[in-house]
Design a protein around this motif. Structure first.
Motif, PDB file in Angstrom:
ATOM      1  N   ARG A   1       0.742  -1.286  -0.059  1.00 22.16           N
ATOM      2  CA  ARG A   1       0.090  -0.036   0.104  1.00 22.16           C
ATOM      3  C   ARG A   1       0.776   1.326   0.074  1.00 22.16           C
ATOM      4  NH1 ARG A   1      -4.684  -0.297  -1.868  1.00 22.16           N
ATOM      5  NH2 ARG A   1      -5.408   1.300  -0.548  1.00 22.16           N
ATOM      6  N   ILE A   2       0.424   2.297  -0.607  1.00 22.71           N
ATOM      7  CA  ILE A   2       1.154   3.432  -0.825  1.00 22.71           C
ATOM      8  C   ILE A   2       0.225   4.692  -0.111  1.00 22.71           C
ATOM      9  CG2 ILE A   2       1.939   5.216  -2.533  1.00 22.71           C
ATOM     10  CD1 ILE A   2       3.318   2.728  -2.645  1.00 22.71           C
ATOM     11  N   HIS A   3       1.194   5.695   0.521  1.00 18.25           N
ATOM     12  CA  HIS A   3       0.617   6.882   1.242  1.00 18.25           C
ATOM     13  C   HIS A   3       1.188   8.095   0.136  1.00 18.25           C
ATOM     14  CE1 HIS A   3      -0.113  10.189   3.698  1.00 18.25           C
ATOM     15  NE2 HIS A   3       1.260  10.434   3.698  1.00 18.25           N
ATOM     16  N   LEU A   4       0.404   8.951  -0.206  1.00 16.32           N
ATOM     17  CA  LEU A   4       1.081  10.012  -0.967  1.00 16.32           C
ATOM     18  C   LEU A   4       1.650  11.178  -0.026  1.00 16.32           C
ATOM     19  CD1 LEU A   4      -1.593  10.547  -3.742  1.00 16.32           C
ATOM     20  CD2 LEU A   4       0.640   9.188  -3.884  1.00 16.32           C
ATOM     21  N   GLY A   5       2.884  11.408  -0.209  1.00 13.99           N
ATOM     22  CA  GLY A   5       3.485  12.315   0.915  1.00 13.99           C
ATOM     23  C   GLY A   5       3.539  13.671   0.180  1.00 13.99           C
ATOM     24  N   MET A   6       4.504  14.303   0.414  1.00 15.83           N
ATOM     25  CA  MET A   6       4.794  16.008  -0.080  1.00 15.83           C
ATOM     26  C   MET A   6       5.131  15.827  -1.453  1.00 15.83           C
ATOM     27  SD  MET A   6       4.470  17.656   2.707  1.00 15.83           S
ATOM     28  CE  MET A   6       5.188  19.276   2.203  1.00 15.83           C
ATOM     29  N   PRO A   7       4.589  16.986  -2.140  1.00 14.43           N
ATOM     30  CA  PRO A   7       4.793  17.164  -3.543  1.00 14.43           C
ATOM     31  C   PRO A   7       6.146  17.024  -3.953  1.00 14.43           C
ATOM     32  CG  PRO A   7       3.203  18.762  -2.847  1.00 14.43           C
ATOM     33  CD  PRO A   7       4.024  18.259  -1.500  1.00 14.43           C
ATOM     34  N   ASP A   8       6.568  16.365  -5.105  1.00 13.40           N
ATOM     35  CA  ASP A   8       8.117  16.240  -5.432  1.00 13.40           C
ATOM     36  C   ASP A   8       8.207  17.894  -6.267  1.00 13.40           C
ATOM     37  OD1 ASP A   8       6.707  16.169  -8.011  1.00 13.40           O
ATOM     38  OD2 ASP A   8       7.278  14.162  -8.255  1.00 13.40           O
ATOM     39  N   ALA A   9       9.265  18.008  -6.880  1.00 14.00           N
ATOM     40  CA  ALA A   9       9.858  18.977  -7.447  1.00 14.00           C
ATOM     41  C   ALA A   9       8.836  19.496  -8.806  1.00 14.00           C
ATOM     42  CB  ALA A   9      11.137  18.770  -8.290  1.00 14.00           C
ATOM     43  N   GLY A  10       8.007  18.608  -9.382  1.00 18.91           N
ATOM     44  CA  GLY A  10       7.073  18.771 -10.376  1.00 18.91           C
ATOM     45  C   GLY A  10       5.737  19.131  -9.794  1.00 18.91           C
ATOM     46  N   GLY A  11       5.666  19.049  -8.513  1.00 16.07           N
ATOM     47  CA  GLY A  11       4.440  19.352  -7.848  1.00 16.07           C
ATOM     48  C   GLY A  11       3.504  18.102  -7.457  1.00 16.07           C
ATOM     49  N   ARG A  12       3.910  16.791  -7.868  1.00 17.75           N
ATOM     50  CA  ARG A  12       3.094  15.855  -7.576  1.00 17.75           C
ATOM     51  C   ARG A  12       3.473  15.084  -6.337  1.00 17.75           C
ATOM     52  NH1 ARG A  12       2.507  11.462 -12.248  1.00 17.75           N
ATOM     53  NH2 ARG A  12       0.543  11.133 -11.273  1.00 17.75           N
ATOM     54  N   GLN A  13       2.508  14.484  -5.616  1.00 18.79           N
ATOM     55  CA  GLN A  13       2.779  14.114  -4.258  1.00 18.79           C
ATOM     56  C   GLN A  13       3.749  12.772  -4.462  1.00 18.79           C
ATOM     57  OE1 GLN A  13      -1.502  13.964  -3.102  1.00 18.79           O
ATOM     58  NE2 GLN A  13      -0.383  14.582  -1.212  1.00 18.79           N
ATOM     59  N   THR A  14       4.675  12.465  -3.619  1.00 22.32           N
ATOM     60  CA  THR A  14       5.355  11.453  -3.613  1.00 22.32           C
ATOM     61  C   THR A  14       5.091  10.312  -3.013  1.00 22.32           C
ATOM     62  OG1 THR A  14       7.389  13.115  -3.622  1.00 22.32           O
ATOM     63  CG2 THR A  14       7.936  10.867  -3.189  1.00 22.32           C
ATOM     64  N   PRO A  15       4.973   9.163  -4.049  1.00 24.10           N
ATOM     65  CA  PRO A  15       4.308   7.932  -3.223  1.00 24.10           C
ATOM     66  C   PRO A  15       5.385   7.387  -2.368  1.00 24.10           C
ATOM     67  CG  PRO A  15       4.471   7.835  -5.579  1.00 24.10           C
ATOM     68  CD  PRO A  15       5.120   8.988  -5.382  1.00 24.10           C
ATOM     69  N   GLN A  16       4.860   6.815  -0.921  1.00 21.20           N
ATOM     70  CA  GLN A  16       5.635   6.371  -0.144  1.00 21.20           C
ATOM     71  C   GLN A  16       5.010   5.066   0.490  1.00 21.20           C
ATOM     72  OE1 GLN A  16       5.756   9.585   2.867  1.00 21.20           O
ATOM     73  NE2 GLN A  16       7.234  10.660   1.784  1.00 21.20           N
ATOM     74  N   GLU A  17       5.754   3.956   0.689  1.00 17.89           N
ATOM     75  CA  GLU A  17       5.299   2.697   0.994  1.00 17.89           C
ATOM     76  C   GLU A  17       4.807   2.714   2.765  1.00 17.89           C
ATOM     77  OE1 GLU A  17       8.036  -0.170   0.229  1.00 17.89           O
ATOM     78  OE2 GLU A  17       8.072  -0.023  -2.068  1.00 17.89           O
ATOM     79  N   ILE A  18       3.933   1.881   2.717  1.00 19.18           N
ATOM     80  CA  ILE A  18       3.188   1.963   4.109  1.00 19.18           C
ATOM     81  C   ILE A  18       3.809   0.604   4.797  1.00 19.18           C
ATOM     82  CG2 ILE A  18       1.252   1.763   5.661  1.00 19.18           C
ATOM     83  CD1 ILE A  18      -0.270   3.269   3.494  1.00 19.18           C
ATOM     84  N   PRO A  19       4.611   0.649   5.831  1.00 21.17           N
ATOM     85  CA  PRO A  19       5.135  -0.640   6.076  1.00 21.17           C
ATOM     86  C   PRO A  19       4.155  -1.623   6.475  1.00 21.17           C
ATOM     87  CG  PRO A  19       6.030   1.427   7.312  1.00 21.17           C
ATOM     88  CD  PRO A  19       5.002   1.842   6.336  1.00 21.17           C
ATOM     89  N   ASN A  20       4.503  -2.817   6.273  1.00 24.05           N
ATOM     90  CA  ASN A  20       3.691  -4.042   6.912  1.00 24.05           C
ATOM     91  C   ASN A  20       2.166  -3.839   6.169  1.00 24.05           C
ATOM     92  OD1 ASN A  20       5.882  -4.985   8.650  1.00 24.05           O
ATOM     93  ND2 ASN A  20       5.088  -3.268  10.061  1.00 24.05           N
ATOM     94  N   SER A  21       2.115  -3.532   5.046  1.00 19.44           N
ATOM     95  CA  SER A  21       0.743  -3.523   4.366  1.00 19.44           C
ATOM     96  C   SER A  21       0.744  -4.245   2.867  1.00 19.44           C
ATOM     97  CB  SER A  21       0.619  -2.056   3.893  1.00 19.44           C
ATOM     98  OG  SER A  21       1.452  -1.533   3.084  1.00 19.44           O
ATOM     99  N   HIS A  22       1.460  -5.303   3.003  1.00 18.36           N
ATOM    100  CA  HIS A  22       1.583  -6.272   1.876  1.00 18.36           C
ATOM    101  C   HIS A  22       0.451  -7.057   1.437  1.00 18.36           C
ATOM    102  CE1 HIS A  22       5.913  -5.235   2.890  1.00 18.36           C
ATOM    103  NE2 HIS A  22       6.250  -5.283   1.824  1.00 18.36           N
ATOM    104  N   ALA A  23       0.135  -7.331   0.422  1.00 18.73           N
ATOM    105  CA  ALA A  23      -0.952  -8.267  -0.085  1.00 18.73           C
ATOM    106  C   ALA A  23      -0.531  -8.956  -1.262  1.00 18.73           C
ATOM    107  CB  ALA A  23      -2.158  -7.388  -0.278  1.00 18.73           C
ATOM    108  N   ASN A  24      -0.620 -10.303  -1.527  1.00 11.52           N
ATOM    109  CA  ASN A  24      -0.641 -10.922  -2.570  1.00 11.52           C
ATOM    110  C   ASN A  24      -1.942 -11.045  -3.453  1.00 11.52           C
ATOM    111  OD1 ASN A  24       2.026 -11.526  -1.640  1.00 11.52           O
ATOM    112  ND2 ASN A  24       1.535 -13.438  -0.723  1.00 11.52           N
ATOM    113  N   ILE A  25      -1.767 -10.700  -4.829  1.00 12.88           N
ATOM    114  CA  ILE A  25      -3.152 -10.474  -5.640  1.00 12.88           C
ATOM    115  C   ILE A  25      -2.686 -11.584  -6.529  1.00 12.88           C
ATOM    116  CG2 ILE A  25      -3.968  -9.194  -7.386  1.00 12.88           C
ATOM    117  CD1 ILE A  25      -3.112  -6.673  -5.891  1.00 12.88           C
TER     118      ILE A  25
END
Length: 480
Positions: free
Chosen positions: A365-389
């Motif tokens: 799972r991903i959390h959107l953090g602070m915007p990067d240089a291009g203005g888009r929020q930086t994807p950050q992994e959420i610990p222990n949130s794995h799933a097998n699809i």
């Protein structure tokens, strides 16, 4: 202003009839019907004819949209076609595949409670009518010029440039390594968005306009760039970008993981009647499989909707951002959801599991953090949130990069940018090689078809200027 306009207050937005999802899941036909003539006029009349047309400003081709909407509302369809085709070589194609919700329609200034004008559908209607009425005719230049131009690539940029150059009387030859004309229009875009007959009739028109095609001709293998420069007075590189971006993750080499374009090309070739071993073996056939598509652009949408039509058991789309940050068309996302695609937002693949072939995508799972240089929020992994699809077929639709053109064409002096795209002077559109120009994705990077058309038209103008200047210089020398 004609009294027929400004009807948006009393007339609601209405798209052409859309086939039910249960029906369209079973075939590859286009999902929208055509407008009836009176409905097209009714919808065109919703245009407010604003003083600053943001629809035109946000169109890469600067199409004169308010004026051809007005002509359509007044029933003057042949004039509307002449106006729409004056700035766009393929209005019926752009009307079908442009992401209007991000461009013209998304910037319509009608108050948002009333919804935008259905610009793309009217554009498609105008040109389809022009074809049916015989208003679309082969090019007959006022005078023929002796200079010849080679175009490498039969995609939208190359085809647009060819048409513009023929209008000026140049002798044009298009070289393409594939066996059909159209590039991604023919092999990358499914029929439910763009039926192949639409592209093929453009090819027939260009052939009737005396554009020459050299198909199954790989520049670098069958003929060198140096040879093309000797044969022709100018060369335009419009090869597009086809190299799939790869994902570095454990298990990426497992059977059952394929690039999106390979999958779409196989599906389109089957639709065209070709024999495709990878499809016949089941490797690129989604029937009965759990399909996972990685990516959030229009190519990913083409993959998920194709998998549905092939009879996949389940179809999931993993995207590391949320719906609001989706780079693809929101309209395409809605179509996919209607057809049964499940979107797994804020999720990214970490590895691929399986023994003899892929069986699962391990995601996080991903959390959107602070915007990067291009203005888009930086994807950050959420610990222990794995799933097998569960996945029997994984399609990677993470974008495209340029191939090694200097290496493949035997042209080490052809300068490229850091990402491999051909380096050009955007004022002249010329590469580091005199008389060699570039247009479309190979110069711009992976982008929209409408931008490729724009670049092809601009390149034709620059080539015309270059050859005219050379001819004038030669005349002056001869006079001395």
């Amino acid at each position: 202003m004609a009294e027929r306009m400004l009807k948006f207050v009393g007339t609601s937005q209405a798209m052409p009839d859309k086939r039910p999802a249960a029906e369209r899941r079973r075939d590859f036909d286009e999902i929208y019907a055509s407008y009836a003539r009176e409905k097209a006029a009714e919808q065109a009349a919703r245009c407010s004819q604003c003083g600053v047309p943001f629809c035109q400003i946000h169109c890469p081709l600067a199409n004169n949209i308010p004026d051809w909407l007005k002509l359509t509302a007044e029933g003057r369809l042949e004039e509307a076609y002449e106006l729409s085709s004056a700035t766009n070589n393929f209005p019926e194609i752009c009307g079908r595949i442009c992401p209007q919700d991000r461009l013209c329609e998304g910037n319509c200034v009608i108050e948002k409670g009333f919804d935008s004008v259905t610009i793309g559908s009217v554009e498609k209607f105008i040109t389809d009518t022009a074809w049916s009425q015989g208003w679309v005719r082969p090019i007959r230049p006022r005078r023929e010029r002796r200079e010849s131009v080679a175009i490498v690539g039969a995609g939208p940029a190359g085809l647009a440039a060819a048409e513009q150059l023929r209008r000026k009387g140049y002798q044009v030859t298009i070289y393409d390594r594939y066996d059909r004309v159209g590039g991604l229009l023919i092999y990358g875009i499914p029929n439910f968005k763009l039926e192949k007959e639409i592209v093929q009739r453009r090819e027939a028109l260009l052939r009737a306009s005396k554009v020459t095609f050299e198909l199954d001709c790989d520049v670098g293998r069958d003929v060198s760039l140096a040879e093309l420069r000797q044969r022709h007075d100018a060369v335009l590189l419009a090869t597009g970008v086809y190299k799939a971006r790869e994902i570095a993750a454990p298990g990426i080499g497992l059977p059952g993981i394929a690039a999106a374009l390979d999958y779409l090309t196989a599906s389109n070739r089957i639709g065209l009647g070709d024999q495709v071993p990878a499809f016949a073996s089941g490797a690129l056939d989604a029937r009965g499989k759990n399909v996972v598509v990685l990516g959030g652009g229009d190519t990913a949408m083409d993959c998920v909707r194709t998998a549905v039509r092939q009879g996949a058991r389940t179809v999931k789309c993993l995207y590391r951002r949320d719906r609001a940050n989706m780079p693809g068309s929101q309209r395409e996302v809605r179509h996919a959801e209607e057809e049964g695609v499940e979107f797994v937002w804020l999720s990214a693949p970490q590895s691929f599991l399986g023994k003899d072939k892929v069986s699962h995508v391990r995601s996080v799972r991903i959390h959107l953090g602070m915007p990067d240089a291009g203005g888009r929020q930086t994807p950050q992994e959420i610990p222990n949130s794995h799933a097998n699809i569960e996945a029997d077929l994984v399609l990677t639709a993470l974008g495209f990069d340029a191939e090694d053109l200097p290496g493949s064409m035997g042209a080490p002096d052809l300068a490229v940018n850091g990402g491999g795209t051909v380096k050009i002077d955007w004022r002249s559109m010329m590469t580091s090689l005199d008389g060699v120009f570039a247009a479309g994705d190979i110069a711009r990077g992976a982008s929209l078809v409408v931008w490729a058309v724009r670049d092809g038209r601009d390149a034709a103008e620059r080539i015309h200027g270059y050859l005219t200047t050379k001819a004038q210089a030669a005349m002056r020398l001869a006079g001395e």
